[in-house]
Design a protein around this motif. Structure first.
Motif, PDB file in Angstrom:
ATOM      1  N   SER A 140       0.829  -1.195   0.000  1.00 21.27           N
ATOM      2  CA  SER A 140       0.000   0.000   0.000  1.00 21.27           C
ATOM      3  C   SER A 140       0.866   1.249   0.000  1.00 21.27           C
ATOM      4  O   SER A 140       1.583   1.512   0.973  1.00 21.27           O
ATOM      5  N   SER A 200      -0.487   3.509   2.923  1.00 20.22           N
ATOM      6  CA  SER A 200      -0.330   3.093   4.322  1.00 20.22           C
ATOM      7  C   SER A 200       1.066   2.604   4.680  1.00 20.22           C
ATOM      8  O   SER A 200       1.511   2.804   5.820  1.00 20.22           O
ATOM      9  N   GLU A 224      -6.645   2.650  -0.622  1.00 26.29           N
ATOM     10  CA  GLU A 224      -5.215   2.569  -0.339  1.00 26.29           C
ATOM     11  C   GLU A 224      -4.340   3.172  -1.435  1.00 26.29           C
ATOM     12  O   GLU A 224      -3.123   3.050  -1.401  1.00 26.29           O
TER      13      GLU A 224
END
Length: 235
Positions: free
Chosen positions: A178, A181, A205
């Motif tokens: 991701s 993230s 994401e």
């Protein structure tokens, strides 16, 4: 920017094992169940909107996803969703929670190789019980020096974890699928963010790669991670 990396962080879902494809399968099942009430594209738009709204209430994971599907089903049917449809959505969530774990290529080899020379930690977000189940089934749990299941991944979260379990984010590396993230917040925390692409990406994401940073790297798969760590350390 050469320097000793002391702590290597790994994401879990879709970095070490398959995850998103089970959500996609369930979404297709969801579309079939609501076929009489909404076209698939509109339904997926409504579902994504619900997921974005509900993250702050339910967090990340299957349970929040199922609740968002139920909410969307009620919304598009004006609260007339048949009971069997709601039951089928609950059953679909139960199926997801019981699905066996399948490791991605090179996952075990990468963790084992780096565990011989570095502290390795797992940093994942999602439902605590489900993430613990997946980790136990993966057979990788004993390889990690630390396991962190967090509600969100931010620069502050990475700074705290890599300071507590390592020597600070500047001496740490986070590898994951991701951009939003796993990579961007780690780079913003002062560490190395390594993007390991996965074929399926949840829309929530997505983010732009921090290509302006010399602490951003991308590899094709985890099979290249050990060599990348060596190159970083040798400068």
């Amino acid at each position: 920017m050469a320097g000793k990396l002391t702590t290597i962080g790994f994401d879990a879902d879709d970095t070490l094992w398959h995850n998103e494809r089970f959500f996609r399968i369930t979404q297709e099942r969801f579309a079939d169940l609501l076929d009489d009430f909404a076209d698939p594209d509109h339904l997926m738009e409504r579902l994504l909107e619900a997921e974005k709204r509900n993250i702050r209430h339910y967090g990340f994971g299957i349970k929040g996803f199922v609740l968002s599907m139920i909410e969307t089903a009620l919304d598009v049917t004006e609260n007339r969703a048949p009971g069997p449809v709601i039951r089928a959505l609950i059953d679909a969530g139960q199926d997801m929670l019981q699905h066996p774990i399948e490791l991605l290529p090179h996952a075990r080899e990468a963790v084992e190789a780096l565990a011989d020379s570095h502290r390795v930690i797992l940093i994942t977000k999602g439902d605590l019980i489900d993430q613990e189940r997946k980790l136990a089934q993966s057979g990788l749990g004993d390889l990690f020096d630390g396991i962190e299941i967090v509600s969100n991944k931010t620069p502050e979260v990475y700074a705290e974890i890599f300071t507590r379990l390592g020597d600070g984010p500047a001496s740490g590396l986070m590898a994951g699928n991701s951009m939003k993230s796993d990579v961007v917040p780690m780079v913003e925390a002062g560490g190395w963010g390594v993007y390991v692409p996965h074929g399926l990406v949840w829309e929530i994401e997505r983010a732009e790669a921090p290509e302006q940073s010399d602490r951003y790297q991308a590899i094709d798969d985890l099979g290249a991670l050990t060599a990348l760590v060596k190159r970083i350390e040798e400068g």
